[in-house]
Write a protein that holds these residues in place. Structure first.
Motif, PDB file in Angstrom:
ATOM      1  N   GLU A   1       0.822  -1.210   0.000  1.00  0.00           N
ATOM      2  CA  GLU A   1       0.000   0.000   0.000  1.00  0.00           C
ATOM      3  C   GLU A   1       0.860   1.265   0.000  1.00  0.00           C
ATOM      4  OE1 GLU A   1      -2.513  -0.372   3.358  1.00  0.00           O
ATOM      5  OE2 GLU A   1      -3.743  -1.988   2.494  1.00  0.00           O
ATOM      6  N   ASP A   2       1.995   1.244   0.716  1.00  0.00           N
ATOM      7  CA  ASP A   2       2.865   2.425   0.750  1.00  0.00           C
ATOM      8  C   ASP A   2       3.578   2.643  -0.571  1.00  0.00           C
ATOM      9  OD1 ASP A   2       2.101   2.776   3.350  1.00  0.00           O
ATOM     10  OD2 ASP A   2       3.886   1.820   4.212  1.00  0.00           O
ATOM     11  N   SER A   3       3.843   1.567  -1.303  1.00  0.00           N
ATOM     12  CA  SER A   3       4.527   1.712  -2.586  1.00  0.00           C
ATOM     13  C   SER A   3       3.613   2.246  -3.682  1.00  0.00           C
ATOM     14  CB  SER A   3       5.101   0.359  -3.029  1.00  0.00           C
ATOM     15  OG  SER A   3       4.066  -0.589  -3.225  1.00  0.00           O
ATOM     16  N   THR A   4       2.308   2.189  -3.483  1.00  0.00           N
ATOM     17  CA  THR A   4       1.354   2.711  -4.466  1.00  0.00           C
ATOM     18  C   THR A   4       1.131   4.197  -4.205  1.00  0.00           C
ATOM     19  OG1 THR A   4       0.266   0.552  -4.530  1.00  0.00           O
ATOM     20  CG2 THR A   4      -0.945   2.423  -5.446  1.00  0.00           C
ATOM     21  N   GLN A   5       1.557   5.041  -5.135  1.00  0.00           N
ATOM     22  CA  GLN A   5       1.432   6.484  -4.949  1.00  0.00           C
ATOM     23  C   GLN A   5      -0.015   6.928  -5.187  1.00  0.00           C
ATOM     24  OE1 GLN A   5       4.225   8.451  -7.482  1.00  0.00           O
ATOM     25  NE2 GLN A   5       6.024   7.614  -6.435  1.00  0.00           N
TER      26      GLN A   5
END
Length: 310
Positions: free
Chosen positions: A245-249
């Motif tokens: 989720e954090d890697s998806t901007q």
């Protein structure tokens, strides 16, 4: 003196009472408290992982250090009474070293041994003495034909017997569920094997060996998206989901509004663009101010004026 198992005589056939062991009840209660939080990240985990995780939670661990009772009632020849046989699994202590090898489900067992009858005691005589039972460990080299490499690992005698019964390391790892593997090393090895089987990246230069492995382990092939979650405990899976989720901007709001405007222009439903294209026939829009703010006061007056002009 307590009665021993050797003093019991079976009275009933193979009829067991359905019970939930204390270790399974503890697992269910601990995970139920985690899943009760509606904002927890565990609810955003993939469905296939949650289904497999709860199957392992509700499953019974394979008995290693004890024998499952085959009867419900037994006769105690020493006390001359009839007893109901209880199913009390011996779970044992799981040390960190067990996650670094293949112990075959064995653990450190805390138990008691019968003391020698003629040993002099300094304080009080004791019939039973506490004792820790440790599994016998040894270091061996095992071969995996899926990974095509030799692995030096610490094993127990039971793990070696299980590998022989499954005709090799690969079948033992793939056919045993994560609960009975009882080792992070074994679960990581299983995930690596399943990923290689899903991607078919084994033996790229040997076509004959590649076809042999593909046919031999075809029953274990699952999608790569599912294989990369196999063997992860709940903390590792939640951390993996948070990293995804954090890697998806996130898309900024101005870009989303721009996309909506372009979509309305393509469909021809944008009223402002119609008004700019045809200035002679502007698009009429009714104000909702009176309806929302002063509708209950102005509507009766407007209705009277409309009736008077008719």
């Amino acid at each position: 003196m307590a009665s021993l198992t050797k003093n019991l005589t079976n009275l009933t056939p193979n009829i067991r009472k359905a019970v939930v062991s204390w270790d399974k009840a503890a697992r269910i209660q601990r995970n139920e408290e985690i899943f009760k939080n509606p904002d927890s990240v565990v609810h955003r985990l993939p469905e296939h992982y949650k289904q497999r995780y709860w199957e392992n939670i509700l499953a019974d661990r394979e008995p290693v250090h004890y024998r499952i009772p085959t009867t419900r009632f037994a006769w105690d020849s020493m006390k001359q009474i009839e007893l109901e046989v209880e199913d009390n699994p011996i779970v044992g202590i799981h040390p960190p070293e067990a996650d670094q090898g293949l112990w075959g489900g064995e653990r450190i067992v805390k138990g008691w041994i019968e003391s020698a009858p003629y040993t002099k005691k300094k304080v009080l005589p004791r019939y039973w003495v506490p004792k820790l039972f440790f599994p016998t460990l040894k270091s061996v080299v095992l071969y995996s034909e899926i990974l095509d490499k030799y692995i030096k690992v610490t094993v127990t005698e039971r793990a070696m017997r299980l590998i022989d019964n499954h005709f090799g390391l690969d079948y033992y790892i793939l056919q045993t569920n994560e609960l009975n593997l009882d080792s992070k090393f074994a679960n990581n090895l299983k995930r690596e094997m399943l990923l290689i089987l899903a991607e078919q990246s084994y033996y790229p230069e040997d076509e004959e060996k590649h076809d042999y492995i593909k046919e031999k382990y075809a029953e274990f092939v699952i999608p790569a998206e599912e294989a990369e979650w196999i063997g992860l405990d709940l903390n590792e899976a939640a951390r993996k989901q948070q990293d995804i989720e954090d890697s998806t901007q996130p898309i900024p709001l101005k870009y989303r509004l721009e996309q909506q405007l372009v979509r309305r222009l393509v469909d021809g439903t944008d009223e402002i663009s119609k008004e700019l294209e045809n200035p002679e026939t502007p698009v009429k829009s009714e104000s909702q101010f009176g309806e929302k703010m002063l509708g209950k006061y102005l509507n009766p007056i407007g209705q009277k004026l409309r009736n008077a002009t008719r």
